[in-house]
Design a protein around this motif. Structure first.
Motif, PDB file in Angstrom:
ATOM      1  N   GLU A  36      18.200  74.114  69.713  1.00  0.00           N
ATOM      2  CA  GLU A  36      18.333  72.985  68.805  1.00  0.00           C
ATOM      3  C   GLU A  36      17.717  71.757  69.471  1.00  0.00           C
ATOM      4  O   GLU A  36      17.906  71.526  70.671  1.00  0.00           O
ATOM      5  CB  GLU A  36      19.808  72.713  68.492  1.00  0.00           C
ATOM      6  CG  GLU A  36      20.470  73.803  67.660  1.00  0.00           C
ATOM      7  CD  GLU A  36      19.971  73.800  66.217  1.00  0.00           C
ATOM      8  OE1 GLU A  36      20.013  72.731  65.578  1.00  0.00           O
ATOM      9  OE2 GLU A  36      19.529  74.863  65.747  1.00  0.00           O
ATOM     10  N   GLU A  37      16.993  70.976  68.698  1.00  0.00           N
ATOM     11  CA  GLU A  37      16.387  69.763  69.237  1.00  0.00           C
ATOM     12  C   GLU A  37      17.389  68.613  69.254  1.00  0.00           C
ATOM     13  O   GLU A  37      18.296  68.539  68.428  1.00  0.00           O
ATOM     14  CB  GLU A  37      15.205  69.334  68.375  1.00  0.00           C
ATOM     15  CG  GLU A  37      14.027  70.278  68.380  1.00  0.00           C
ATOM     16  CD  GLU A  37      12.997  69.808  67.383  1.00  0.00           C
ATOM     17  OE1 GLU A  37      12.030  69.164  67.815  1.00  0.00           O
ATOM     18  OE2 GLU A  37      13.166  70.073  66.186  1.00  0.00           O
ATOM     19  N   LEU A  38      17.176  67.708  70.195  1.00  0.00           N
ATOM     20  CA  LEU A  38      17.950  66.478  70.211  1.00  0.00           C
ATOM     21  C   LEU A  38      17.549  65.628  69.008  1.00  0.00           C
ATOM     22  O   LEU A  38      16.357  65.436  68.746  1.00  0.00           O
ATOM     23  CB  LEU A  38      17.680  65.707  71.500  1.00  0.00           C
ATOM     24  CG  LEU A  38      18.492  64.428  71.695  1.00  0.00           C
ATOM     25  CD1 LEU A  38      19.962  64.772  71.918  1.00  0.00           C
ATOM     26  CD2 LEU A  38      17.945  63.637  72.886  1.00  0.00           C
ATOM     27  N   LEU A  47      13.654  62.402  75.651  1.00  0.00           N
ATOM     28  CA  LEU A  47      14.183  62.371  74.282  1.00  0.00           C
ATOM     29  C   LEU A  47      15.560  61.739  74.232  1.00  0.00           C
ATOM     30  O   LEU A  47      15.899  61.072  73.253  1.00  0.00           O
ATOM     31  CB  LEU A  47      14.208  63.790  73.726  1.00  0.00           C
ATOM     32  CG  LEU A  47      12.834  64.431  73.525  1.00  0.00           C
ATOM     33  CD1 LEU A  47      12.975  65.881  73.058  1.00  0.00           C
ATOM     34  CD2 LEU A  47      11.981  63.635  72.541  1.00  0.00           C
ATOM     35  N   THR A  48      16.362  61.914  75.268  1.00  0.00           N
ATOM     36  CA  THR A  48      17.671  61.246  75.309  1.00  0.00           C
ATOM     37  C   THR A  48      17.497  59.726  75.301  1.00  0.00           C
ATOM     38  O   THR A  48      18.221  59.017  74.591  1.00  0.00           O
ATOM     39  CB  THR A  48      18.460  61.686  76.554  1.00  0.00           C
ATOM     40  OG1 THR A  48      18.720  63.087  76.473  1.00  0.00           O
ATOM     41  CG2 THR A  48      19.782  60.936  76.646  1.00  0.00           C
ATOM     42  N   ALA A  49      16.530  59.227  76.054  1.00  0.00           N
ATOM     43  CA  ALA A  49      16.266  57.795  76.059  1.00  0.00           C
ATOM     44  C   ALA A  49      15.824  57.298  74.693  1.00  0.00           C
ATOM     45  O   ALA A  49      16.162  56.185  74.270  1.00  0.00           O
ATOM     46  CB  ALA A  49      15.206  57.467  77.115  1.00  0.00           C
ATOM     47  N   LEU A  50      15.065  58.131  73.972  1.00  0.00           N
ATOM     48  CA  LEU A  50      14.541  57.713  72.677  1.00  0.00           C
ATOM     49  C   LEU A  50      15.605  57.693  71.582  1.00  0.00           C
ATOM     50  O   LEU A  50      15.377  57.114  70.519  1.00  0.00           O
ATOM     51  CB  LEU A  50      13.391  58.639  72.257  1.00  0.00           C
ATOM     52  CG  LEU A  50      12.144  58.572  73.147  1.00  0.00           C
ATOM     53  CD1 LEU A  50      11.108  59.554  72.668  1.00  0.00           C
ATOM     54  CD2 LEU A  50      11.589  57.162  73.185  1.00  0.00           C
ATOM     55  N   LYS A  51      16.749  58.288  71.836  1.00  0.00           N
ATOM     56  CA  LYS A  51      17.815  58.237  70.850  1.00  0.00           C
ATOM     57  C   LYS A  51      18.394  56.833  70.730  1.00  0.00           C
ATOM     58  O   LYS A  51      18.922  56.447  69.689  1.00  0.00           O
ATOM     59  CB  LYS A  51      18.933  59.241  71.201  1.00  0.00           C
ATOM     60  CG  LYS A  51      19.943  59.448  70.107  1.00  0.00           C
ATOM     61  CD  LYS A  51      20.872  60.612  70.410  1.00  0.00           C
ATOM     62  CE  LYS A  51      21.853  60.829  69.250  1.00  0.00           C
ATOM     63  NZ  LYS A  51      22.762  61.978  69.513  1.00  0.00           N
ATOM     64  N   GLU A  52      18.254  56.053  71.803  1.00  0.00           N
ATOM     65  CA  GLU A  52      18.698  54.668  71.759  1.00  0.00           C
ATOM     66  C   GLU A  52      17.786  53.876  70.809  1.00  0.00           C
ATOM     67  O   GLU A  52      16.607  54.176  70.667  1.00  0.00           O
ATOM     68  CB  GLU A  52      18.630  54.050  73.159  1.00  0.00           C
ATOM     69  CG  GLU A  52      19.528  54.738  74.174  1.00  0.00           C
ATOM     70  CD  GLU A  52      20.993  54.654  73.796  1.00  0.00           C
ATOM     71  OE1 GLU A  52      21.416  53.590  73.305  1.00  0.00           O
ATOM     72  OE2 GLU A  52      21.728  55.641  74.006  1.00  0.00           O
ATOM     73  N   LEU A  53      18.331  52.854  70.195  1.00  0.00           N
ATOM     74  CA  LEU A  53      17.540  52.044  69.268  1.00  0.00           C
ATOM     75  C   LEU A  53      16.440  51.306  70.021  1.00  0.00           C
ATOM     76  O   LEU A  53      16.648  50.881  71.160  1.00  0.00           O
ATOM     77  CB  LEU A  53      18.431  51.033  68.543  1.00  0.00           C
ATOM     78  CG  LEU A  53      19.466  51.643  67.571  1.00  0.00           C
ATOM     79  CD1 LEU A  53      20.382  50.535  67.038  1.00  0.00           C
ATOM     80  CD2 LEU A  53      18.769  52.363  66.447  1.00  0.00           C
ATOM     81  N   PRO A  54      15.266  51.148  69.405  1.00  0.00           N
ATOM     82  CA  PRO A  54      14.153  50.502  70.112  1.00  0.00           C
ATOM     83  C   PRO A  54      14.392  49.001  70.317  1.00  0.00           C
ATOM     84  O   PRO A  54      15.133  48.387  69.605  1.00  0.00           O
ATOM     85  CB  PRO A  54      12.961  50.741  69.185  1.00  0.00           C
ATOM     86  CG  PRO A  54      13.559  50.904  67.828  1.00  0.00           C
ATOM     87  CD  PRO A  54      14.875  51.590  68.057  1.00  0.00           C
TER      88      PRO A  54
END
Length: 382
Positions: A92-94, A375-382
């Motif tokens: 499963e993808e994040l 990808l974990t870092a990208l889950k945070e809002l920009p």
């Protein structure tokens, strides 16, 4: 012009980032002109796109998510296969856009472009096709822009969303240019084989990567990645033959996909590039967004997401301005660069690291670790 009640913005480039920026600025009551060099305003025929969750998060704000969900193919899983088609690993993808959004939606790029065009048209923006900006003359209060049709107009801000080979970037004196990383990618659409319901990739064989992603109930987007070749030596009439030849030896769904490679006009061949403007992304009242400022190999499928995040952040900062005087605008554009650069650099560096590992044939590389951290870092809002 900066003292007028309604600020005016010129968006140069009617691709994904330029269209999305236009819609968000118009929604905030800002007057927007959009110029696009292409006379037909179309995306490249035959290409597909993978929109990960953080891209979908922005497209939801633009107002096209529902259309994308209807037109595209949502998936939450990815599988790595052996060259014969045997599944080696599936996971499963994040969900980088949050748990309420799919991990990704595969889509035909022309359909995404049409949905964005429809929103631009409905926004009331003034659109001119077959037109480019040819000169900028700035002062503290505005930018005088000359166009290829001989007309000119003054704006509070110009946003260069004109892609990897941006003329806007060069016109404002930013000398950073994209650099090839040594890989080329063949892309083509095909009918979706029965049972293909997720992105599946093969690492190895004749290509570095042989993959496909469903883009609708009936279609997939296929891609084959190889060492970069001089494009001028490849006859475009042979593009379908090239894809068939490169896909030889791959089993599973590739046996069916290979038969679909018959029309060279829908096959696209490009190189992977690395591009990142480290210094400021603006000069005075002209600012860069999307591929004009950064681009990377699509090993993370994050190119569109990074461009769309640019748009969201820039629109947020512009619509929050109390005034469009030179000092306030410079502060907003400097803040835009400061927010975006670390996140974009993370993706560019990680994407290029994966590319380097494949070029080097590294078998001990920590690919899962790198992908997980990024990808974990990208889950945070920009």
């Amino acid at each position: 012009m900066a003292d007028r009640l309604t600020p005016t913005v010129l968006v140069v480039g009617g691709g994904t980032s330029g269209n999305a920026l236009t819609v968000l600025l118009r929604r905030a009551g800002i007057a927007v002109d959009l110029v696009e060099a292409s006379p037909d305003w179309k995306a490249a025929a035959g290409s597909g796109i993978t929109l990960q969750g953080n891209a979908l998060r922005v497209l939801r704000e633009v107002g096209v998510l529902e259309d994308i969900e209807k037109d595209g193919y949502a998936a939450n899983g990815v599988a790595v296969l052996a060259p014969d088609g045997t599944v080696i690993h599936a996971h499963e993808e994040l969900r980088t856009g949050g748990d309420q959004l799919p991990a990704h939606i595969g889509m035909r790029r022309p359909r995404l472009q049409q949905h964005l065009i429809d929103r631009v048209r409905a926004s009331g923006a003034d659109v001119r096709l077959g037109t480019t900006a040819t000169a900028f003359e700035q002062d503290d209060r505005g930018v005088d822009v000359t166009f290829s049709d001989g007309t000119s107009r003054r704006y509070d801000l110009v946003a260069g969303a004109d892609g990897l080979h941006s003329a806007t970037r060069r016109m404002i004196g930013i000398t950073d240019e994209p650099e090839p990383v040594g890989m080329g990618i063949w892309r083509a659409p095909a009918p979706r084989p029965a049972g293909v319901s997720r992105t599946e990739m093969i690492y190895g064989g004749r290509c570095f990567i042989a993959g496909y992603c469903p883009t609708s109930e009936g279609t997939v987007y296929t891609y084959l990645v190889e060492p970069a070749r001089d494009r001028t030596t490849i006859d475009p009439a042979s593009y379908a033959d090239e894809m068939r030849a490169l896909s030889e030896g791959y089993g599973g769904a590739w046996k069916e996909l290979r038969e679909a490679f018959t029309d060279p006009s829908v096959v696209n061949y490009t190189w992977f590039d690395r591009h990142l403007v480290e210094g400021p992304w603006h000069r005075g009242r002209v600012v860069l967004v999307g591929d004009a400022a950064h681009a990377c190999p699509p090993t993370f499928a994050q190119g569109a997401a990074m461009s769309l995040e640019d748009v969201l952040v820039l629109a947020e900062l512009l619509t929050g301005l109390d005034g469009w005087d030179a000092e306030s605008l410079d502060r907003a554009l400097t803040g835009y660069h400061a927010r975006r650069l670390p996140r974009v650099r993370l993706v560019v560096d990680a994407s290029c690291q994966l590319t380097d590992w494949m070029l080097e044939g590294r078998r001990d590389a920590d690919v899962p670790g790198l992908m997980g951290r990024t990808l974990t870092a990208l889950k945070e809002l920009p």
